[in-house]
Design an enzyme around this catalytic site. Sequence first.
Site, PDB file in Angstrom:
ATOM      1  N   PHE A 110      47.900  39.074  33.822  1.00  0.00           N
ATOM      2  CA  PHE A 110      48.405  38.108  32.856  1.00  0.00           C
ATOM      3  C   PHE A 110      47.655  36.775  32.897  1.00  0.00           C
ATOM      4  CE2 PHE A 110      50.726  36.477  36.495  1.00  0.00           C
ATOM      5  CZ  PHE A 110      51.021  35.154  36.198  1.00  0.00           C
ATOM      6  N   LYS A 111      46.987  36.496  34.005  1.00  0.00           N
ATOM      7  CA  LYS A 111      46.263  35.222  34.106  1.00  0.00           C
ATOM      8  C   LYS A 111      45.161  35.098  33.051  1.00  0.00           C
ATOM      9  CE  LYS A 111      48.710  34.525  37.837  1.00  0.00           C
ATOM     10  NZ  LYS A 111      48.236  34.243  39.172  1.00  0.00           N
ATOM     11  N   ASP A 112      44.680  36.241  32.533  1.00  0.00           N
ATOM     12  CA  ASP A 112      43.618  36.197  31.527  1.00  0.00           C
ATOM     13  C   ASP A 112      44.037  35.428  30.281  1.00  0.00           C
ATOM     14  OD1 ASP A 112      41.667  37.712  32.909  1.00  0.00           O
ATOM     15  OD2 ASP A 112      42.617  39.572  32.294  1.00  0.00           O
ATOM     16  N   LEU A 115      43.411  31.956  31.334  1.00  0.00           N
ATOM     17  CA  LEU A 115      42.097  31.641  31.913  1.00  0.00           C
ATOM     18  C   LEU A 115      40.928  32.088  31.047  1.00  0.00           C
ATOM     19  CD1 LEU A 115      42.954  32.062  35.653  1.00  0.00           C
ATOM     20  CD2 LEU A 115      42.090  30.011  34.533  1.00  0.00           C
ATOM     21  N   THR A 143      44.801  35.130  39.972  1.00  0.00           N
ATOM     22  CA  THR A 143      44.221  33.914  39.403  1.00  0.00           C
ATOM     23  C   THR A 143      42.741  33.803  39.740  1.00  0.00           C
ATOM     24  OG1 THR A 143      46.276  32.637  39.362  1.00  0.00           O
ATOM     25  CG2 THR A 143      44.250  31.389  39.501  1.00  0.00           C
TER      26      THR A 143
END
Length: 493
Positions: A110-112, A115, A143
């Site tokens: 989900f960090k994509d 980021l 992350t």
Amino acid sequence: MTTYHSTRSRNESLTSKQAILEGIAHDGGLFVRDDVAAGAPSLGALMAGTYQDRAKLVLGHLLDDFTAEEITSCVDAAYGDNFDSPAVTPVSPCGDDWTLELWHGPTSAFKDVALQMLPQLMRVSRAGDGRNVMIVTATSGDTGKAALEGFADVPGTGVTVFYPHGKVSDVQRLQMATQRGNNVAVCAIEGNFDDAQTEVKRIFADAALRDRLGEENVVLSSANSINVGRLVPQVTYYFDAYAQLASAGALKVGDAIDFCVPTGNFGDVLAGYYAKLMGLPVRTLVVASNANDVLTDFIATGTYDRRRPFHKTISPSMDILVSSNLERLLFYLSEGDCDLVASLMADLAEKGAYTIPPALLERLHATFACGRSSDEDTRATIRSTWEEHGVLLDPHTAVARHVLEQRPADGTCRVVLSTASPYKFSADVLAALGHDTAGMGGFACMDALEELSHTTAPAALSALRSAPERFGDVVAVDGMNAYVEDKAKELLA
């Protein structure tokens, strides 16, 4: 134009561009704006169009010193064919509830979503200032890779990622150790994620280091969710999930909705609170914890106490005892009382614990609920969800699903946030499905999981088996500061 200041004081007044570049306030607080709701786009406007359209509205509201043209360029660059679903974050049914799939980006986590956006926001924020930026990030698993991927070979930018040695999955470690790019550095630390995160905050507060790097034309910034530019993009997928469900007929616009979020550092669920403040009819945000259940205890009692054993679990990205983004929630629950927030954070640093006033606990309970899942519960949920619904869950998503299943359904639409592809944790998922994984390497488990489920691992994860490892550094926590300075000089020379 709205300005940002620290959660602990109003001594600094920054534009969102400045706050994104700074990462963290000089007093150690996190950047916030006083009124998230004021001027927010209507719910109706946020229901129209595509994910990208909603992102432009959300970002344009929360980062209002960016021009519409700048926001559009950032969104168009961040959300394209780098995601393997045209929906970016599709919602899918799972039994009577729903799953928000946040792992269709380049690193399968989900960090994509944030980021892939943060480098674009930094690109615009840095325009014309002539400085180089060193991104320093602590990671509990996801992350780090997402930051490395997002910032790899971005001109004028270096990236240093620290992760806890031996406390991430094999695939997570390989994703970082094999990272391409001439401006990246990866280093394990002898400690856990909280040790890494605490030291990163000290690095940002080190005025002498800041001055020395300034002489080299380098400024430090962060890709952790302590950076408001990391947090804000995550608000979009709450509105988008609601729009998808409305389009599917699962709810009518204006109906209440519950979200259950597997939570470690509190950034993902805090984004849901921002969405609520902006007008999304969120009834309850359910915080799901693993054995490191400091947040569950806090929500239940109002006392945050990090003085407890640290547990290594099968959901390693949640193995956290100091949830940094909770500080932002305290700011909003206290109606902007910076002195109170500063006092609570001082108690946490000095005593290891704090207790919020009863009025704040009452406001907390108006929106937040909680629950915990043991590794045994998590494994059982992975197996039952596969056997009953044909859906593979990673161990973090399974934590949230277990917690949600303990809550009685009452007809309100309920959504579990799915934070990673199950293939990032193939060995644990395969074992949870009842297979003996003794003697099997990570990629053998990945292959076996493909065969069992008749699904395909993300290509980027499968390709790790032949990628050369570039990084193997390990330092003590007290060596992180020097490591950052050395890498800033090396990568940004």
